[in-house]
Write an enzyme that holds these catalytic residues in place. Structure first.
Site, PDB file in Angstrom:
ATOM      1  N   ARG A  90      26.128  28.386 158.644  1.00 42.17           N
ATOM      2  CA  ARG A  90      24.705  28.723 158.718  1.00 42.17           C
ATOM      3  C   ARG A  90      23.845  27.588 158.203  1.00 42.17           C
ATOM      4  O   ARG A  90      22.769  27.344 158.710  1.00 42.17           O
ATOM      5  CB  ARG A  90      24.432  29.995 157.912  1.00 42.17           C
ATOM      6  CG  ARG A  90      22.976  30.337 157.826  1.00 42.17           C
ATOM      7  CD  ARG A  90      22.765  31.783 157.523  1.00 42.17           C
ATOM      8  NE  ARG A  90      23.342  32.153 156.253  1.00 42.17           N
ATOM      9  CZ  ARG A  90      23.620  33.408 155.907  1.00 42.17           C
ATOM     10  NH1 ARG A  90      23.402  34.391 156.758  1.00 42.17           N
ATOM     11  NH2 ARG A  90      24.109  33.680 154.740  1.00 42.17           N
ATOM     12  N   TYR A  91      24.316  26.928 157.155  1.00 39.72           N
ATOM     13  CA  TYR A  91      23.570  25.789 156.587  1.00 39.72           C
ATOM     14  C   TYR A  91      24.293  24.517 156.992  1.00 39.72           C
ATOM     15  O   TYR A  91      25.518  24.516 157.129  1.00 39.72           O
ATOM     16  CB  TYR A  91      23.576  25.881 155.064  1.00 39.72           C
ATOM     17  CG  TYR A  91      22.993  27.136 154.474  1.00 39.72           C
ATOM     18  CD1 TYR A  91      21.623  27.357 154.485  1.00 39.72           C
ATOM     19  CD2 TYR A  91      23.818  28.088 153.882  1.00 39.72           C
ATOM     20  CE1 TYR A  91      21.083  28.499 153.899  1.00 39.72           C
ATOM     21  CE2 TYR A  91      23.288  29.231 153.300  1.00 39.72           C
ATOM     22  CZ  TYR A  91      21.918  29.431 153.308  1.00 39.72           C
ATOM     23  OH  TYR A  91      21.398  30.548 152.735  1.00 39.72           O
ATOM     24  N   ARG A  94      27.444  23.146 154.500  1.00 43.15           N
ATOM     25  CA  ARG A  94      28.524  23.968 153.951  1.00 43.15           C
ATOM     26  C   ARG A  94      28.896  25.090 154.914  1.00 43.15           C
ATOM     27  O   ARG A  94      28.053  25.604 155.641  1.00 43.15           O
ATOM     28  CB  ARG A  94      28.134  24.550 152.593  1.00 43.15           C
ATOM     29  CG  ARG A  94      26.824  25.325 152.557  1.00 43.15           C
ATOM     30  CD  ARG A  94      26.188  25.168 151.175  1.00 43.15           C
ATOM     31  NE  ARG A  94      25.068  26.065 150.916  1.00 43.15           N
ATOM     32  CZ  ARG A  94      23.794  25.813 151.243  1.00 43.15           C
ATOM     33  NH1 ARG A  94      23.480  24.741 151.949  1.00 43.15           N
ATOM     34  NH2 ARG A  94      22.844  26.658 150.900  1.00 43.15           N
ATOM     35  N   CYS A 103      40.383  42.820 149.976  1.00 43.01           N
ATOM     36  CA  CYS A 103      39.886  42.631 148.610  1.00 43.01           C
ATOM     37  C   CYS A 103      40.762  43.442 147.663  1.00 43.01           C
ATOM     38  O   CYS A 103      41.345  44.449 148.073  1.00 43.01           O
ATOM     39  CB  CYS A 103      38.445  43.122 148.478  1.00 43.01           C
ATOM     40  SG  CYS A 103      37.292  42.202 149.499  1.00 43.01           S
ATOM     41  N   CYS A 107      34.052  47.417 146.808  1.00 42.73           N
ATOM     42  CA  CYS A 107      32.776  47.785 146.201  1.00 42.73           C
ATOM     43  C   CYS A 107      32.044  48.694 147.181  1.00 42.73           C
ATOM     44  O   CYS A 107      31.959  48.381 148.372  1.00 42.73           O
ATOM     45  CB  CYS A 107      31.952  46.533 145.955  1.00 42.73           C
ATOM     46  SG  CYS A 107      32.917  45.220 145.148  1.00 42.73           S
ATOM     47  N   CYS A 110      29.340  47.010 149.284  1.00 44.89           N
ATOM     48  CA  CYS A 110      29.713  45.724 149.892  1.00 44.89           C
ATOM     49  C   CYS A 110      28.875  45.385 151.123  1.00 44.89           C
ATOM     50  O   CYS A 110      28.712  46.200 152.020  1.00 44.89           O
ATOM     51  CB  CYS A 110      31.189  45.748 150.296  1.00 44.89           C
ATOM     52  SG  CYS A 110      31.692  44.244 151.152  1.00 44.89           S
ATOM     53  N   ARG A 112      29.740  43.239 153.346  1.00 44.51           N
ATOM     54  CA  ARG A 112      30.619  43.010 154.500  1.00 44.51           C
ATOM     55  C   ARG A 112      31.539  44.208 154.697  1.00 44.51           C
ATOM     56  O   ARG A 112      32.663  44.069 155.156  1.00 44.51           O
ATOM     57  CB  ARG A 112      31.468  41.748 154.296  1.00 44.51           C
ATOM     58  CG  ARG A 112      30.674  40.478 154.289  1.00 44.51           C
ATOM     59  CD  ARG A 112      31.502  39.264 154.689  1.00 44.51           C
ATOM     60  NE  ARG A 112      30.660  38.091 154.692  1.00 44.51           N
ATOM     61  CZ  ARG A 112      30.661  37.157 153.734  1.00 44.51           C
ATOM     62  NH1 ARG A 112      31.488  37.243 152.727  1.00 44.51           N
ATOM     63  NH2 ARG A 112      29.837  36.137 153.815  1.00 44.51           N
ATOM     64  N   ASP A 273      22.046  43.912 149.897  1.00 40.25           N
ATOM     65  CA  ASP A 273      21.877  43.788 151.346  1.00 40.25           C
ATOM     66  C   ASP A 273      21.845  45.160 152.005  1.00 40.25           C
ATOM     67  O   ASP A 273      22.341  46.138 151.463  1.00 40.25           O
ATOM     68  CB  ASP A 273      23.032  42.961 151.927  1.00 40.25           C
ATOM     69  CG  ASP A 273      22.981  41.516 151.475  1.00 40.25           C
ATOM     70  OD1 ASP A 273      21.891  40.917 151.564  1.00 40.25           O
ATOM     71  OD2 ASP A 273      24.019  40.988 151.023  1.00 40.25           O
ATOM     72  N   ASP A 310      19.205  37.661 150.805  1.00 37.21           N
ATOM     73  CA  ASP A 310      19.768  37.124 152.031  1.00 37.21           C
ATOM     74  C   ASP A 310      18.942  37.752 153.150  1.00 37.21           C
ATOM     75  O   ASP A 310      18.998  38.968 153.356  1.00 37.21           O
ATOM     76  CB  ASP A 310      21.259  37.483 152.129  1.00 37.21           C
ATOM     77  CG  ASP A 310      22.064  36.341 152.716  1.00 37.21           C
ATOM     78  OD1 ASP A 310      21.652  35.846 153.794  1.00 37.21           O
ATOM     79  OD2 ASP A 310      23.073  35.952 152.119  1.00 37.21           O
ATOM     80  N   LYS A 317      19.657  32.590 152.459  1.00 40.34           N
ATOM     81  CA  LYS A 317      19.188  33.134 151.184  1.00 40.34           C
ATOM     82  C   LYS A 317      17.894  32.456 150.776  1.00 40.34           C
ATOM     83  O   LYS A 317      17.706  31.274 151.037  1.00 40.34           O
ATOM     84  CB  LYS A 317      20.241  32.893 150.103  1.00 40.34           C
ATOM     85  CG  LYS A 317      21.556  33.584 150.377  1.00 40.34           C
ATOM     86  CD  LYS A 317      22.577  33.243 149.305  1.00 40.34           C
ATOM     87  CE  LYS A 317      23.940  33.829 149.644  1.00 40.34           C
ATOM     88  NZ  LYS A 317      24.576  33.180 150.829  1.00 40.34           N
TER      89      LYS A 317
HETATM   90  C1  LIG Z   1      25.729  32.590 150.861  1.00 44.30           C
HETATM   91  C2  LIG Z   1      26.192  31.700 151.904  1.00 44.30           C
HETATM   92  C3  LIG Z   1      26.489  30.359 151.644  1.00 44.30           C
HETATM   93  C4  LIG Z   1      26.377  29.762 150.260  1.00 44.30           C
HETATM   94  O1  LIG Z   1      25.047  29.616 149.902  1.00 44.30           O
HETATM   95  P1  LIG Z   1      24.699  28.866 148.553  1.00 44.30           P
HETATM   96  O2  LIG Z   1      23.216  29.041 148.457  1.00 44.30           O
HETATM   97  O3  LIG Z   1      25.142  27.460 148.689  1.00 44.30           O
HETATM   98  O4  LIG Z   1      25.445  29.574 147.452  1.00 44.30           O
HETATM   99  C5  LIG Z   1      26.893  29.551 152.666  1.00 44.30           C
HETATM  100  N1  LIG Z   1      27.018  30.016 153.921  1.00 44.30           N
HETATM  101  C6  LIG Z   1      26.736  31.298 154.212  1.00 44.30           C
HETATM  102  C7  LIG Z   1      26.894  31.750 155.613  1.00 44.30           C
HETATM  103  C8  LIG Z   1      26.331  32.192 153.212  1.00 44.30           C
HETATM  104  O5  LIG Z   1      26.084  33.473 153.512  1.00 44.30           O
HETATM  105  S1  SF4 Z   2      31.482  42.865 147.636  1.00 42.07           S
HETATM  106 FE1  SF4 Z   2      32.781  43.276 149.443  1.00 42.07          FE
HETATM  107  S2  SF4 Z   2      33.797  41.318 149.865  1.00 42.07           S
HETATM  108 FE2  SF4 Z   2      33.068  41.248 147.732  1.00 42.07          FE
HETATM  109  S3  SF4 Z   2      34.774  42.030 146.491  1.00 42.07           S
HETATM  110 FE3  SF4 Z   2      33.434  43.757 146.895  1.00 42.07          FE
HETATM  111  S4  SF4 Z   2      34.362  44.690 148.721  1.00 42.07           S
HETATM  112 FE4  SF4 Z   2      35.194  42.612 148.611  1.00 42.07          FE
END
Ligand SMILES: *Cc1c(COP(=O)(O)O)cnc(C)c1O
Ligand code: SF4
Length: 348
Positions: A90-91, A94, A103, A107, A110, A112, A273, A310, A317
């Site tokens: 996305r960025y 990274r 996991c 959670c 979560c 995801r 989220d 996010d 973010k």
């Molecule tokens: C959160 C996230 C990151 C990391 O973001 P930082 O601001 O560097 O911590 C990188 N890629 C994606 C897709 C993310 O959701």
């Molecule tokens: S927030 Fe989601 S991805 Fe992160 S540890 Fe909890 S269940 Fe796993």
């Protein structure tokens, strides 16, 4: 014998964490979203506490079946930014490398939750992993690789070391970052073999620990983090702001101070989220800003996390703490101190 995690509604009932009468109603939740609570966390539960923060984070409730129109299975747009399986880019500098979707705990809030778990996106095959590494090799702008998922520390040390070996041979990758809950929820798992695997890329390595309440911060977890840090890994924290769990300046103060005392730099406080069935955990942004504002000035700068949202749809973010500066006209500002008093500042 190693005790096993609770992974079903029946397990929760047997352990006395839910009543028989509740169990029926929770089967729909259990069939939709994965459940797991490690023995370490089960032992931390105070059954006498009606608002136990461990129960609230990990024991499912019927509220999870309530889905609002603006909640989304992919709230932060992972899929829209996935050029190849296992990579989210996305960025520019990274990528996320999601090698596993399991996991050690699930959670209830979560972000995801539709992708993780035994019925989630699965573990990358050896071929898919090679394609993901090819993508990283082919993109020289990728400076940092972030292993998340799922929890990358559930991978066997051998598998982790193999991934790290792949990254070791990519010169433009300078930083490897892991996002994990393992040091807190299964501290004994962080042994020397695992630590060595985590470090085996030879790159500068960061571990971001996800923890949300001071009750998670046990002496065993502290030792697990110390093993990582003493081996040369840098640790940062991430916390999700959660209604009824840590939406309180005193609780966050205690948590952030504990991180710093353990040599973990507070990094992000995430606004929750809009994942399906998580509305009961959400605070408003105004509440979040008030809580974070209360930490400013009263708590050491070392203890300040950045409060981030996010942006739904995959826009990334962004910091959302209360603005402390406003422009009156070009170059003429009002800045607010931590007590709320306003002061004028002009450029030049
Ligand atoms: C959160 C996230 C990151 C990391 O973001 P930082 O601001 O560097 O911590 C990188 N890629 C994606 C897709 C993310 O959701
Ligand atoms: S927030 Fe989601 S991805 Fe992160 S540890 Fe909890 S269940 Fe796993």
């Amino acid at each position: 014998m190693k005790r096993r995690s609770l992974t079903s509604v029946d397990d929760l009932q047997t352990a006395g964490l839910i009543e028989a009468a509740e169990a029926e109603g929770l089967r729909d939740v259990g069939s939709r979203y994965a459940i797991a609570i490690t023995p370490t966390l089960v032992d931390l539960i105070d059954q006498a506490d009606q608002h136990d923060p461990i129960v609230a984070q990990f024991v499912p409730t019927k509220d999870e079946l309530v889905q609002t129109a603006d909640e989304n299975a992919d709230p932060i747009g992972d899929h829209a930014h996935s050029p190849v399986e296992g990579i989210v880019h996305r960025y520019p500098d990274r990528v996320l490398l999601k090698a596993v979707h399991i996991c050690p705990v699930y959670c209830r809030f979560c972000f995801r939750r539709e992708m993780v778990g035994p019925k989630g996106d699965g573990t990358l095959s050896a071929d898919a992993l090679e394609r993901a590494l090819d993508y990283i090799r082919a993109h020289a702008e990728i400076w940092e690789v972030i292993l998340t998922g799922g929890d990358p520390l559930v991978l066997s040390p051998r598998r982790l070391a193999a991934i790290m070996q792949g990254l070791a041979n990519i010169p433009h990758v300078r930083i490897v970052r892991f996002h994990t809950r393992v040091p807190v929820v299964d501290p004994g798992h962080v042994d020397q073999v695992l630590v060595d695997a985590i470090r085996s890329s030879g790159k500068t390595t960061y571990v971001a620990l996800h923890a949300n309440h001071p009750r998670e911060m046990t002496p065993e977890a502290k030792s697990a983090c110390a093993r990582l840090i003493d081996s040369g890994i840098v640790m940062v924290s991430q916390t999700v702001l959660l209604k009824g769990i840590n939406d309180d300046a005193a609780v966050l103060t205690d948590l952030m101070r504990t991180f710093v005392e353990w040599r973990i730099k507070p990094y992000y406080l995430h606004h929750p989220d809009k994942a399906p069935g998580t509305g009961h955990f959400r605070v408003s942004i105004a509440q979040g800003q008030a809580i974070v504002g209360a930490l400013r000035g009263t708590l050491s700068g070392l203890c300040q996390p950045t409060y981030v949202l996010d942006i739904p749809g995959g826009y990334g973010k962004t910091p959302i703490g209360m603005a402390t500066i406003s422009a009156q006209s070009a170059g003429d500002y009002l800045v607010e101190d931590y007590r709320g008093a306003k002061h004028r500042y002009t450029d030049g």
